[in-house]
Design an enzyme around this catalytic site. Structure first.
Site, short mmCIF file in Angstrom:
data_model
loop_
_atom_site.label_atom_id
_atom_site.label_comp_id
_atom_site.label_asym_id
_atom_site.label_seq_id
_atom_site.Cartn_x
_atom_site.Cartn_y
_atom_site.Cartn_z
N TYR A 1 0.79 -1.23 0.00
CA TYR A 1 0.00 0.00 0.00
C TYR A 1 0.83 1.28 0.00
O TYR A 1 0.27 2.36 -0.08
CB TYR A 1 -0.95 0.00 1.20
CG TYR A 1 -1.94 -1.14 1.15
CD1 TYR A 1 -3.02 -1.10 0.29
CD2 TYR A 1 -1.78 -2.26 1.96
CE1 TYR A 1 -3.93 -2.15 0.22
CE2 TYR A 1 -2.67 -3.31 1.90
CZ TYR A 1 -3.74 -3.25 1.03
OH TYR A 1 -4.62 -4.30 0.97
N ASN B 1 -13.89 3.74 -1.15
CA ASN B 1 -12.98 2.60 -1.09
C ASN B 1 -13.52 1.70 0.02
O ASN B 1 -13.31 1.97 1.20
CB ASN B 1 -11.54 3.04 -0.78
CG ASN B 1 -10.57 1.89 -0.79
OD1 ASN B 1 -10.96 0.73 -0.70
ND2 ASN B 1 -9.29 2.20 -0.90
N HIS C 1 -15.47 -7.04 -1.26
CA HIS C 1 -15.55 -8.43 -1.71
C HIS C 1 -16.52 -9.27 -0.90
O HIS C 1 -16.74 -10.45 -1.23
CB HIS C 1 -14.15 -9.06 -1.64
CG HIS C 1 -13.10 -8.16 -2.15
ND1 HIS C 1 -12.97 -7.82 -3.48
CD2 HIS C 1 -12.14 -7.44 -1.49
CE1 HIS C 1 -11.97 -6.98 -3.62
NE2 HIS C 1 -11.46 -6.72 -2.43
N ASP D 1 -26.19 -2.90 -1.33
CA ASP D 1 -27.58 -2.45 -1.24
C ASP D 1 -27.67 -0.99 -0.81
O ASP D 1 -28.53 -0.24 -1.30
CB ASP D 1 -28.37 -3.34 -0.29
CG ASP D 1 -28.56 -4.75 -0.82
OD1 ASP D 1 -28.28 -4.99 -2.02
OD2 ASP D 1 -28.99 -5.62 -0.03
N HIS E 1 -9.77 1.80 -5.52
CA HIS E 1 -8.85 0.91 -4.82
C HIS E 1 -7.43 1.36 -5.09
O HIS E 1 -7.08 1.69 -6.23
CB HIS E 1 -9.03 -0.54 -5.26
CG HIS E 1 -10.37 -1.07 -4.96
ND1 HIS E 1 -10.76 -1.41 -3.68
CD2 HIS E 1 -11.45 -1.27 -5.75
CE1 HIS E 1 -12.02 -1.82 -3.71
NE2 HIS E 1 -12.46 -1.74 -4.95
N ARG F 1 -9.94 -11.35 -4.02
CA ARG F 1 -10.10 -9.92 -4.29
C ARG F 1 -10.52 -9.63 -5.73
O ARG F 1 -10.74 -8.49 -6.10
CB ARG F 1 -8.80 -9.17 -3.99
CG ARG F 1 -8.40 -9.21 -2.54
CD ARG F 1 -7.17 -8.34 -2.31
NE ARG F 1 -6.52 -8.64 -1.06
CZ ARG F 1 -6.87 -8.14 0.12
NH1 ARG F 1 -7.88 -7.30 0.20
NH2 ARG F 1 -6.22 -8.48 1.21
#
Length: 153
Positions: A27, A79, A85, A92, A105, A116
């Site tokens: 990241y 994000n 996932h 919803d 992402h 993923r």
């Protein structure tokens, strides 16, 4: 765009508060605060007002997305992190919000672990930006702003 500024909610899900410390080999070292500053700078240049929410709790994200239109937001950059996932209720909430949502992402989820590769939430979203590191948030914002402008014309 109209004379009143558009309002965008930027939502970040679980563990994103750990950016900069969490798995920097995946990241990077940019923090969520750094990302917020970059988004805010671009939003300002686009005449858009942004608000930020990060939560590690699915219900808090669902509530915020569900209330976003009532609170005067015109769109959402989201994000969903790992909830992307797994969360039917987040999917919803996006659909029920009635707002355009751009999923973002930091990493290219299609190039990561098999679990993923599928996003439950993407089908409820306007579009997805992935794999551009922290810039994915900025690119998602720009895509959303473009969409909002086109909708007005």
């Amino acid at each position: 765009m109209s004379t009143s500024p558009k309002r965008v909610l930027v939502v970040s899900g679980p563990n994103l508060d750990r950016l900069g410390k969490r798995e920097p080999s995946i990241y990077g070292t940019t923090t969520l605060d750094d990302i917020h500053k970059a988004v805010e700078e671009v939003a300002r240049s686009e005449g858009v007002l942004v608000s930020f929410l990060q939560s590690n709790h699915e219900g808090e994200l669902v509530t915020a997305i569900g209330r976003a239109a009532d609170e005067g937001f015109h769109g959402i950059v989201m994000n969903g992190a790992g909830l992307t996932h797994t969360s039917v209720v987040l999917h919803d909430a996006i659909r029920a919000s009635g707002l355009p949502v751009v999923e973002v992402h930091i990493t290219n989820t299609a190039a990561r672990e098999p679990f993923r590769h599928h996003s439950i939430t993407a089908g409820a979203c306007l579009g997805t930006v992935a794999g551009f590191g922290p810039a994915s948030y900025v690119l998602g914002l720009l895509g959303l702003v473009y969409h909002l402008q086109q909708r007005e014309s």
